[in-house]
Design an enzyme around this catalytic site. Structure first.
Site: not given
Ligand code: NAD
Length: 420
Positions: A106
């Site tokens: 990561k």
């Molecule tokens: P992203 O940046 O696309 O979206 C994150 C979202 O969370 C945004 O809408 C943001 O406004 C919101 N957010 C942030 N802080 C917040 C809070 N305190 N309360 C409510 N909403 C809040 O990120 P993502 O890629 O969707 O990732 C989200 C989660 O999923 C992370 O934990 C990431 O590690 C995990 N993840 C992502 C992927 C991927 O393919 N992108 C894969 C597996 C896991």
């Protein structure tokens, strides 16, 4: 946020519990409690006003036992070494749960990406990539998008790596734009994986997804897509949130309109979305709604000891990494809430990243139906592997997932002979 919360210590506790359930001795798995390599870099960036700011960046390679390190890059003001170490370890276990030939890694930069211009974001990404150059590569460590990083950031990463390397190297990173070596289906993959897991758990619990109520924390790549696909599946998505707060409708939200609104331009937030019958609630209220399915898909530590007693959902599908603390897990188990763990639920993204990498290495282009079919096969098989392991050991799905992964990791490690 819990003051004493340390995400790396959380995951070590889980690994120890899974090991105890498998009857392992500490010497069998102790190496998995430590990352193999940690890199900290200082990233100087020329800002638009001519000043220079130096940001802290990280890349942690947790385990390469089963294959090259794999895991996303996060841009967020709360990124620190403990968070990156925990997320890297979770990637090792995630890749093992879905049985793809990767280890875990990561990366991240401590920065509020929403405050950077596009030019600043690009210069930050290119400098960070150059600093990571000696330790990444298509057969070594393959990053991907995570919070606040997207296809464009991956394109800059790939381009910078290729320029330094002297040849186009598509396979160094996944989650790229489709016209630049990206894979069809990658953008939706994590959300699609959540939908597939929702279908399987619903069958197991005798719940029909038609009309099932859903609340989603986070409207980004993961939460936004999961909400949209579940809405298309016939679920009633009653609430969704982002960093600006949550919106709620008892009748169900129009997810097509909401996602179209959010994706129209960079930086759009739910606070600016308006529609009849839509009320504003807080993120805490969203987590406590009486719904069939709750999907935390923002950041870690969303459900903790203090709010867990108020959770009224029947099922939690962990879209985010580490959204539930171990103290909250115990409370939820006591309450009879079924938690489907992150390392299974959100694995769709890394599975299609694996497909993207395979296409890059073989200079192939697969069609979307084929990708979605292969994704479904892996997600459904993995769900049942986890379910069966948990049932056999009379434990939670989280423990079942970690036991399955740990067993595969320890077996591979013994075959390689690296524990002696
Ligand atoms: P992203 O940046 O696309 O979206 C994150 C979202 O969370 C945004 O809408 C943001 O406004 C919101 N957010 C942030 N802080 C917040 C809070 N305190 N309360 C409510 N909403 C809040 O990120 P993502 O890629 O969707 O990732 C989200 C989660 O999923 C992370 O934990 C990431 O590690 C995990 N993840 C992502 C992927 C991927 O393919 N992108 C894969 C597996 C896991």
């Amino acid at each position: 946020m819990d003051k004493n919360y340390n995400p790396h210590e959380e995951i070590i506790k889980i690994i120890d519990r899974a090991a105890a359930l498998l009857g392992l001795e500490e010497k069998d798995y102790i190496q998995l409690k430590y990352p193999e390599r940690e890199l900290k870099v200082s990233v100087p960036v020329r800002m638009d006003d001519g000043s220079i700011q130096v940001f802290e960046g990280y890349r942690v390679q947790h385990s390469g036992i089963r294959g090259p390190y794999k895991g996303g890059i996060r841009y967020h003001q709360k990124v620190d070494m403990d968070e990156v170490k925990a997320l890297a370890a979770a990637m090792t276990f995630k890749c093992a749960v879905v049985d793809i030939p990767y280890g875990g890694g990561k990366g991240g930069v401590t920065v509020d990406a929403t405050k950077l211009s596009k030019g600043e974001l690009e210069r930050l990404t290119r400098k960070y990539t150059a600093l990571l150059y000696p330790i990444v590569g298509p057969h070594v460590d393959i990053p991907a998008p995570d919070v606040n990083t997207n296809e464009e950031v991956m394109a800059w990463f790939m381009d910078t790596y290729s320029l330094v390397n002297g040849q186009l190297t598509l396979g160094v990173v996944t989650g790229k734009p489709v016209p630049l070596g990206g894979s069809l289906g990658r953008r939706e993959a994590t959300g699609r994986g959540i939908l597939l897991v929702a279908r399987e758990i619903a069958k197991k619990m005798g719940l029909s997804l038609q009309g099932a109520t859903v609340a989603v924390q986070g409207a980004g790549s993961v939460g936004g897509t999961a909400a949209l696909l579940l809405h298309r599946e016939g679920c009633k998505v009653v609430a969704i949130s982002d960093v600006s707060g949550a919106i709620y409708s008892e009748k169900g939200l129009d997810m097509e309109a909401i996602i179209t609104f959010l994706r129209a331009e960079r930086g759009r937030l739910l606070k600016d979305y308006t529609a009849p019958d839509v009320a504003r609630i807080s993120n805490e209220q969203l987590l406590q709604l009486e719904v069939d399915i709750l999907i935390p898909a923002a950041l870690e530590n969303a459900i903790h000891e203090r709010n867990a007693p108020h959770v009224q959902a029947k099922i939690i599908l962990e879209g985010a990494n580490g959204p539930t603390t171990s103290a909250a897990d115990a409370v939820l188990e006591e309450k009879g809430v079924t938690v489907v763990p992150d390392i299974l639920t959100n694995a769709g993204g890394v599975v299609v990243s694996y497909f993207e990498w395979l296409q890059n290495l073989q200079a192939e282009k697969w069609d979307e139906d084929e990708i979605n079919r292969k994704l479904e096969h892996i997600m459904v098989r993995s769900f049942h592997d986890v379910w069966n392991m948990a049932e056999k050991a009379e434990t939670s799905l989280r423990m079942g997932a970690y036991m399955l992964a740990l067993d595969r990791l320890v077996t591979a490690s013994k075959l390689r002979g690296i524990t002696f």
